[in-house]
Design a protein around this motif. Structure first.
Motif, PDB file in Angstrom:
ATOM      1  N   GLU A   1      63.296  58.063  72.087  1.00  0.00           N
ATOM      2  CA  GLU A   1      62.828  59.680  71.466  1.00  0.00           C
ATOM      3  C   GLU A   1      62.350  59.716  70.474  1.00  0.00           C
ATOM      4  O   GLU A   1      63.356  59.396  69.323  1.00  0.00           O
ATOM      5  N   PHE A   2      61.152  60.100  69.663  1.00  0.00           N
ATOM      6  CA  PHE A   2      60.422  59.359  68.643  1.00  0.00           C
ATOM      7  C   PHE A   2      61.120  60.676  67.778  1.00  0.00           C
ATOM      8  O   PHE A   2      60.269  62.138  68.157  1.00  0.00           O
ATOM      9  N   ASP A   3      61.463  60.351  66.530  1.00  0.00           N
ATOM     10  CA  ASP A   3      61.880  61.227  66.143  1.00  0.00           C
ATOM     11  C   ASP A   3      60.614  61.402  64.646  1.00  0.00           C
ATOM     12  O   ASP A   3      60.225  60.497  63.900  1.00  0.00           O
ATOM     13  N   VAL A   4      59.923  62.459  65.097  1.00  0.00           N
ATOM     14  CA  VAL A   4      58.711  63.171  64.199  1.00  0.00           C
ATOM     15  C   VAL A   4      58.862  63.000  62.299  1.00  0.00           C
ATOM     16  O   VAL A   4      58.013  62.587  62.337  1.00  0.00           O
ATOM     17  N   LEU A   5      59.617  64.360  62.450  1.00  0.00           N
ATOM     18  CA  LEU A   5      59.696  63.549  61.189  1.00  0.00           C
ATOM     19  C   LEU A   5      60.014  62.566  60.447  1.00  0.00           C
ATOM     20  O   LEU A   5      59.576  62.481  59.258  1.00  0.00           O
ATOM     21  N   ALA A   6      60.822  61.948  60.451  1.00  0.00           N
ATOM     22  CA  ALA A   6      61.329  60.288  60.352  1.00  0.00           C
ATOM     23  C   ALA A   6      60.014  59.647  59.846  1.00  0.00           C
ATOM     24  O   ALA A   6      59.489  58.895  59.183  1.00  0.00           O
ATOM     25  N   GLY A   7      58.951  59.853  61.281  1.00  0.00           N
ATOM     26  CA  GLY A   7      58.267  58.952  61.296  1.00  0.00           C
ATOM     27  C   GLY A   7      57.051  59.400  60.384  1.00  0.00           C
ATOM     28  O   GLY A   7      55.883  58.362  59.668  1.00  0.00           O
ATOM     29  N   ILE A   8      57.012  60.766  60.418  1.00  0.00           N
ATOM     30  CA  ILE A   8      56.200  61.040  59.116  1.00  0.00           C
ATOM     31  C   ILE A   8      56.560  60.405  57.679  1.00  0.00           C
ATOM     32  O   ILE A   8      55.361  60.286  57.064  1.00  0.00           O
ATOM     33  N   MET A   9      57.991  60.652  57.074  1.00  0.00           N
ATOM     34  CA  MET A   9      58.171  60.129  56.053  1.00  0.00           C
ATOM     35  C   MET A   9      57.609  58.376  56.102  1.00  0.00           C
ATOM     36  O   MET A   9      57.006  58.041  54.275  1.00  0.00           O
ATOM     37  N   TYR A  10      57.786  57.722  56.915  1.00  0.00           N
ATOM     38  CA  TYR A  10      57.506  55.926  57.338  1.00  0.00           C
ATOM     39  C   TYR A  10      55.879  55.576  57.027  1.00  0.00           C
ATOM     40  O   TYR A  10      55.365  55.018  56.156  1.00  0.00           O
TER      41      TYR A  10
END
Length: 272
Positions: free
Chosen positions: A188-197
């Motif tokens: 499951e893709f973690d949206v917030l962590a992805g936004i950080m990167y």
């Protein structure tokens, strides 16, 4: 599967973590070799160090793969090391002072992170998730905010990047990239962590772009600077208190009040 995550996710996260474990080492060495942090904002490193607190809390409580949980802690330690260098070289702190303060801040930040984990984990386990969303947003904002001060330094120099090591910047970019790929490979893709990167990659790409534009428009100036540096044997004049070598023959000892001027490869000494 490993720790509930696909092997591909863990491997990609491990690559990203390795990059972020070593990313600031080239910058730290660059600062030490120049004995200067001119152009590298201390605020950048402090903001990044602080971002490690919510970033670490989020990664651990969200149970991201193990490499991504370790990543913020190392990132925080290296950012504080570089911040200590900024205070030493630009702020005139003594070496013991910068080392002690940096270590004390690392222990303080680590304690705050542990306290937040112990406080928020039971809440998260009870199904109340909005506090973790807030923590994730704070981490993303701080990570992005850390990359804003370099743009002010770049603006002061009309687009030129000074003081930032591009090896560090490239490794940091790839660390964020592989970490993002690790999240994509998770179940499951973690949206917030992805936004950080993604924010990190975007702002660092902008810094690369600023330097590319400056080189394209100031190519002759850059080439002339390289030529003059080559004529001087690659040696630069150091601050008073160090030994300056010109043409490997003439030296000015520590504590000398003489000033040096170099013209066409010859050294002339002028008494004040």
């Amino acid at each position: 599967m490993q720790d509930g995550h696909p092997i591909a996710s863990t491997v990609l996260g491990l690559i990203g973590t390795i990059c972020w474990c070593i990313q600031l080492i080239p910058q730290i060495y660059y600062n030490w070799a120049r004995k200067s942090t001119d152009g590298l904002p201390a605020s950048m490193m402090m903001i990044w160090a602080v971002s490690g607190i919510p970033f670490g809390v989020y990664a651990i409580i969200q149970n991201l793969n193990i490499p991504l949980q370790v990543q913020p802690q190392i990132f925080m330690a290296l950012a504080l090391t570089s911040w200590g260098q900024c205070k030493r070289y630009a702020g005139s702190w003594k070496r013991p002072t910068s080392a002690i303060v940096s270590l004390a801040l690392l222990l303080l930040f680590g304690g705050l992170e542990a306290m937040l984990i112990l406080t928020l984990r039971p809440v998260y386990n009870r199904g109340v998730h909005y506090p973790m969303t807030i923590v994730g947003v704070i981490a993303a904002v701080l990570l992005a905010a850390g990359l804003i001060p370099p743009y002010f330094e770049i603006a002061k120099r009309r687009g030129r990047v000074v003081g930032i090591n591009f090896v560090f910047l490239a490794v940091d970019w790839f660390g964020a990239f592989f970490s993002l790929m690790s999240l994509i490979a998770q179940n499951e893709f973690d949206v917030l962590a992805g936004i950080m990167y993604i924010i990190c990659m975007t702002l660092e790409t902008g810094i690369f772009g600023c330097q590319a534009v400056w080189l394209a428009t100031h190519w002759r100036q850059w080439r002339e600077e390289r030529r003059e540096k080559g004529e001087n044997g690659g040696k630069e004049l150091e601050d008073a208190g160090s030994v300056v070598v010109v043409d490997d023959e003439k030296t000015v000892g520590a504590g000398s009040t003489a000033s040096l001027s170099i013209r066409e490869g010859e050294a002339t000494q002028t008494k004040p």
